[in-house]
Scaffold this active site. Structure first.
Site, PDB file in Angstrom:
ATOM      1  N   ASP A 155       0.652  -4.523  -5.849  1.00  0.00           N
ATOM      2  CA  ASP A 155      -0.105  -4.088  -6.916  1.00  0.00           C
ATOM      3  C   ASP A 155      -1.206  -2.801  -6.346  1.00  0.00           C
ATOM      4  O   ASP A 155      -2.263  -2.802  -6.847  1.00  0.00           O
ATOM      5  CB  ASP A 155      -0.845  -5.020  -7.708  1.00  0.00           C
ATOM      6  CG  ASP A 155      -1.311  -4.644  -9.006  1.00  0.00           C
ATOM      7  OD1 ASP A 155      -0.797  -3.553  -9.660  1.00  0.00           O
ATOM      8  OD2 ASP A 155      -2.208  -5.285  -9.576  1.00  0.00           O
ATOM      9  N   LEU A 156      -0.539  -2.088  -5.889  1.00  0.00           N
ATOM     10  CA  LEU A 156      -1.251  -0.972  -5.276  1.00  0.00           C
ATOM     11  C   LEU A 156      -1.635   0.111  -6.357  1.00  0.00           C
ATOM     12  O   LEU A 156      -0.866   1.366  -6.306  1.00  0.00           O
ATOM     13  CB  LEU A 156      -0.647  -0.071  -4.149  1.00  0.00           C
ATOM     14  CG  LEU A 156      -0.713  -1.009  -2.760  1.00  0.00           C
ATOM     15  CD1 LEU A 156      -0.249  -0.531  -1.558  1.00  0.00           C
ATOM     16  CD2 LEU A 156      -2.379  -1.401  -2.365  1.00  0.00           C
TER      17      LEU A 156
END
Length: 377
Positions: free
Chosen positions: A230-231
Site C-alpha cells: 500500500d505505498l
C-alpha cells in the site's frame, strides 16, 4: 458477474473511541499522559496523533506518537499484527524511515483492549507508534525525481523484507483471500454491485476478465516476495532537501501503514506504486516510467513481469475504486476519505483503457530506458 442482489451483510468493525477514552487508554496501557490529541484519517482502523508528557499538563518538549487502534476483525489475528510491527522495527533498524512501537507498561509491542460496551464490547489491538515527520506525497507537486525515489524505495523495501526478515510471525503474511492482495482482483466480483450499472462497472468487469485470463496463469513465473502492499500517496512522507522552490529535491521521511502486508510478487509493488502516484499527477500516464526506472535501478523486471504491468496497474485501480464504493455503503460517515481515489481514479483508469496496453507501455518503457545512461532528473 455479481449483482446488487448478491450483497452480503457485513459486520461493522471500525473502532469509534472518543478522545476521553483514548486519553485514558494511553495512560492505562502505556503509562503516558496525553497533553494534546487529534484524529487522523483512516480506512478501517482508528488513528490518533497524540502528544504525551511524563509531567502531566506540560506540553513543552512533549513526545509525539500515533495511537493505532486496529479494527475488531483484524484484531483477531495477533500474529499478523505482530508480523507487521516486527517488520516495521526490522526496517527501521535497516535504515528505512518506518515507525517503531512504544512498549506497553508490561513491555509488549501491542495490547488487546475492550472498546465501547455499547458496540458489542468488541476487542481492538492497540499500538503506540513513533510519529514520523514529513508531508504526504499527495500534498506536494510530485516531480520526476521523487517518483524515481519512490520506485527505488518500493524495490529496496521488498528486497530487504524478503531476503533478511525472518521473524516467526512472518508465516501469517500468507493471506490467501486477502482482498487487497493484487492476486485477488477476481474476488472483486462479489463487491462490484456497489458500482451500480454504468460504464465504470463495464470497464472493471473487462479488467477482471482480462486479469483472470492473462495474469492468474502467469503468477508462478513472477518472482515472489513480501509486499508492503500500500505505498500510496498518503502513506509516503517526504521532505525537501533543497532550498530551490523551482526544483525541490525530495527525500522520503516516512513509510506508513503496514496493514496490507502480504506475500506477493515484486512486480505487484511497482504496479501499486505507479497506480497511486498517478492519482494527483497532472500527467498521470507519464508517471509510470519514472517509478519503473527507480524500481529497476534496484531490481530489473523480467520480460514476463513487464508484460503484466499494465493489467496489474489497471487491477489495482479496480480494487481501490470498487472496494471504496463498497465500504462507503457500509460507512457513509467516512465517505469523503474513502472516495479520495475515486475523484481522479476513474478518469485515469478509463484513459488507460481507452489508450490501450501497447501505447501506455510504450510510454512507460521508453521513459524508463532513458534513465539507463544517466542519473534521475
Amino acid at each position: 458477474m455479481s449483482s446488487g442482489n448478491d450483497r452480503q451483510p457485513q459486520t461493522f468493525t471500525k473502532p469509534a473511541l472518543g478522545e476521553k477514552e483514548v486519553t485514558e487508554l494511553v495512560d492505562r496501557v502505556f503509562g503516558l499522559k496525553v497533553c494534546w490529541i487529534g484524529l487522523l484519517p483512516s480506512y478501517d482502523d482508528q488513528n490518533f496523533h497524540v502528544r504525551v508528557s511524563r509531567n502531566e499538563g506540560a506540553a513543552e518538549g512533549a513526545e509525539e506518537y500515533v495511537l493505532k487502534i486496529t479494527n475488531s476483525e483484524d484484531s483477531q489475528e495477533p500474529d499478523l499484527i505482530e508480523a507487521q510491527t516486527r517488520a516495521m522495527m526490522f526496517l527501521n533498524a535497516e535504515g528505512f524511515p518506518s515507525a517503531t512501537p512504544h512498549l506497553t507498561k508490561d513491555g509488549n509491542i501491542m495490547s488487546l483492549e475492550s472498546g465501547d460496551p455499547g458496540a458489542g464490547n468488541k476487542k481492538y489491538m492497540v499500538r503506540l507508534l513513533t510519529y514520523l515527520p514529513g508531508t504526504p506525497v499527495a500534498k506536494i507537486a510530485a516531480n520526476t525525481q521523487i517518483l524515481y525515489e519512490i520506485g527505488k524505495l518500493a524495490a529496496s523495501l521488498d528486497k530487504a523484507l524478503s531476503e533478511k526478515f525472518h521473524h516467526p510471525s512472518v508465516k501469517s503474511l500468507h493471506r490467501g483471500q486477502f482482498i487487497w492482495n493484487l492476486a485477488n482482483v477476481p474476488l472483486l466480483d462479489q463487491y462490484i454491485y456497489a458500482l451500480g450499472q454504468n460504464k465504470y462497472r463495464e470497464t472493471v468487469e473487462q479488467v477482471i476478465e482480462q486479469f483472470k485470463e492473462k495474469i492468474i496463469p502467469k503468477l508462478s513465473s513472477f518472482r515472489a516476495c513480501i509486499n508492503h502492499g500500500d505505498l500510496n500517496d498518503h502513506n509516503i512522507l517526504v521532505y525537501s532537501s533543497s532550498a530551490s522552490l523551482e526544483n525541490p529535491q525530495y527525500r522520503v521521511s516516512g513509510i506508513l501503514d503496514f496493514s496490507d502486508m502480504s506475500y506477493g510478487y515484486y512486480v505487484f509493488e511497482v504496479a501499486i506504486a505507479i497506480m497511486y502516484m498517478m492519482i494527483e499527477s497532472p500527467d498521470p500516464l507519464g508517471v509510470g516510467g519514472h517509478v519503473l526506472a527507480g524500481f529497476e535501478s534496484v531490481l530489473p523486471l523480467t520480460e514476463e513481469e513487464r508484460g503484466a504491468l499494465f493489467l496489474l496497474v489497471s487491477g489495482r485501480f479496480s480494487q481501490s475504486l470498487v472496494i471504496a464504493a463498497h465500504t462507503a455503503l457500509r460507512y457513509p460517515e467516512n465517505e469523503e476519505y474513502l472516495m479520495i481515489t475515486a475523484k481522479t481514479g476513474w478518469k485515469h483508469l478509463m484513459a488507460m483503457c481507452e489508450l490501450g496496453q501497447a501505447a501506455v507501455e510504450k510510454r512507460w518503457f521508453e521513459t524508463a530506458e532513458a534513465y539507463a545512461d544517466r542519473a534521475p532528473a
